[in-house]
Design a protein around this motif. Structure first.
Motif, PDB file in Angstrom:
ATOM      1  N   LYS A  86       0.862  -1.171   0.000  1.00  0.00           N
ATOM      2  CA  LYS A  86       0.000   0.000   0.000  1.00  0.00           C
ATOM      3  C   LYS A  86       0.911   1.236   0.000  1.00  0.00           C
ATOM      4  O   LYS A  86       1.863   1.297   0.797  1.00  0.00           O
ATOM      5  N   ILE A  87       0.639   2.162  -0.903  1.00  0.00           N
ATOM      6  CA  ILE A  87       1.512   3.328  -1.041  1.00  0.00           C
ATOM      7  C   ILE A  87       0.697   4.603  -0.890  1.00  0.00           C
ATOM      8  O   ILE A  87      -0.340   4.758  -1.535  1.00  0.00           O
ATOM      9  N   ARG A  88       1.179   5.514  -0.030  1.00  0.00           N
ATOM     10  CA  ARG A  88       0.561   6.842   0.074  1.00  0.00           C
ATOM     11  C   ARG A  88       1.659   7.864  -0.174  1.00  0.00           C
ATOM     12  O   ARG A  88       2.683   7.852   0.523  1.00  0.00           O
ATOM     13  N   ASN A 125      -5.153  17.044  -8.974  1.00  0.00           N
ATOM     14  CA  ASN A 125      -4.028  17.046  -8.021  1.00  0.00           C
ATOM     15  C   ASN A 125      -4.123  15.861  -7.058  1.00  0.00           C
ATOM     16  O   ASN A 125      -3.564  15.908  -5.951  1.00  0.00           O
ATOM     17  N   ARG A 126      -4.788  14.798  -7.484  1.00  0.00           N
ATOM     18  CA  ARG A 126      -5.044  13.687  -6.564  1.00  0.00           C
ATOM     19  C   ARG A 126      -5.418  12.431  -7.332  1.00  0.00           C
ATOM     20  O   ARG A 126      -6.053  12.508  -8.385  1.00  0.00           O
ATOM     21  N   TYR A 127      -5.019  11.276  -6.785  1.00  0.00           N
ATOM     22  CA  TYR A 127      -5.456   9.985  -7.335  1.00  0.00           C
ATOM     23  C   TYR A 127      -5.600   9.013  -6.169  1.00  0.00           C
ATOM     24  O   TYR A 127      -4.788   9.016  -5.244  1.00  0.00           O
ATOM     25  N   GLU A 128      -6.621   8.161  -6.227  1.00  0.00           N
ATOM     26  CA  GLU A 128      -6.763   7.154  -5.176  1.00  0.00           C
ATOM     27  C   GLU A 128      -7.386   5.886  -5.743  1.00  0.00           C
ATOM     28  O   GLU A 128      -8.353   5.940  -6.510  1.00  0.00           O
ATOM     29  N   ASP A 129      -6.818   4.742  -5.389  1.00  0.00           N
ATOM     30  CA  ASP A 129      -7.486   3.456  -5.597  1.00  0.00           C
ATOM     31  C   ASP A 129      -7.244   2.603  -4.351  1.00  0.00           C
ATOM     32  O   ASP A 129      -6.811   3.143  -3.319  1.00  0.00           O
ATOM     33  N   ASP A 130      -7.468   1.292  -4.429  1.00  0.00           N
ATOM     34  CA  ASP A 130      -7.392   0.456  -3.216  1.00  0.00           C
ATOM     35  C   ASP A 130      -6.002   0.421  -2.588  1.00  0.00           C
ATOM     36  O   ASP A 130      -5.854   0.240  -1.376  1.00  0.00           O
ATOM     37  N   THR A 131      -4.967   0.548  -3.413  1.00  0.00           N
ATOM     38  CA  THR A 131      -3.607   0.368  -2.880  1.00  0.00           C
ATOM     39  C   THR A 131      -2.745   1.623  -2.989  1.00  0.00           C
ATOM     40  O   THR A 131      -1.598   1.620  -2.539  1.00  0.00           O
TER      41      THR A 131
END
Ligand SMILES: C[S@@+](CC[C@H](N)C(=O)[O-])C[C@H]1O[C@@H](n2cnc3c(N)ncnc32)[C@H](O)[C@@H]1O
Length: 252
Positions: A86-88, A125-131
């Motif tokens: 998981k990467i933030r 300015n943002r991206y999100e998925d499960d990982t």
């Protein structure tokens, strides 16, 4: 070319990949000799991800987003090596116009699978998925650090040079980095200047040499021991260079 703006011009590196030149800072975004992807992987992504390979989740501070190579190369490296984590990634960037134009940047073939992420970051300015979470904060990195609530595993310290952008290399700046990095966190940077290393060292980091085939020497810093990397004898360097001091906010 679609990407060029008043302040950023596209430039081809010797390996034929593309980077950019900043008119405001009078510097290239990456070494035009090494090529952007190669430089990002060797100086930042590979050492950091190798050192922290045991962690299932990584929180990364990418200073600063620029063309996004360090963020994108992180995702590329994980996919290429079939590493599930998981990467933030949190990344301040003062040039909002640059980020908005990145959907037209001629990224290398290796980043083709990242097209939906590149488009989302450029638009929102943002991206999100499960990982994966990527948040680009449009504004000043120092202001971002004042409000920061995260603790980071990795800091990619990839600002323009200390000469061109001194406020992102001072002792006080690295004091903030020291507050927001975990005890086993890793700072990666291309700078091998003693002033930079002192600014890190005086904030409790040990300094290590990152060197290898096909890229110029770079620096790793951590409060923990970094196995497999040569530790720099900072006390000896200080004795040999008594006049060298870290950059200070008050001098800038
Ligand atoms: C060397 S480039 C970053 C390269 C980037 N890692 C990449 O892969 O393209 C430096 C970036 O820092 C940004 N910058 C300079 N000063 C800043 C500040 N005080 N706060 C936020 N961003 C800043 C510039 O706009 C530029 O995009």
């Amino acid at each position: 070319m679609g990407f060029d703006t008043a302040t950023n011009k596209m430039v081809q590196s010797e390996d034929s990949s593309f980077t950019a030149f900043s008119v405001n800072f009078n510097e290239h975004y990456h070494s035009t000799k090494d090529g952007a992807l190669h430089e990002s992987l060797q100086k930042h992504v590979i050492p950091a991800l190798t050192l922290l390979s045991d962690k299932e989740e990584l929180t990364i501070l990418d200073i600063c987003y620029g063309l996004g190579f360090n963020t994108l190369a992180t995702l590329y490296y994980l996919k290429k090596n079939n590493i599930k984590k998981k990467i933030r990634i949190f990344s301040p960037e003062m040039d909002g116009e640059l980020v908005a134009s990145l959907n037209t940047f001629p990224y290398p073939e290796e980043f083709m699978f990242l097209k939906p992420i590149i488009e989302a970051v450029s638009r929102d300015n943002r991206y999100e998925d499960d990982t994966c979470l990527i948040e680009v904060y449009i504004g000043d990195a120092r202001a971002y650090l004042r409000e920061c609530k995260e603790q980071f595993d990795i800091v990619y310290q990839d600002a323009f040079s200390p000469q061109a952008n001194p406020l992102l290399w001072t002792r006080e700046y690295f004091a903030d980095i020291a507050r927001f990095i975990k005890d086993d966190g890793v700072v990666t940077t291309y700078s091998i200047a003693l002033k930079t290393r002192l600014a890190l060292y005086e904030n409790g980091f040990d300094i290590y040499l990152n060197e290898g085939e096909g890229f110029r020497k770079a620096t790793l810093a951590s409060k923990a021991e970094l196995k497999g990397f040569e530790k720099v004898d900072m006390e000896h360097k200080i004795k040999c260079n008594p006049d060298v001091t870290p950059l200070r906010d008050e001098e800038i």
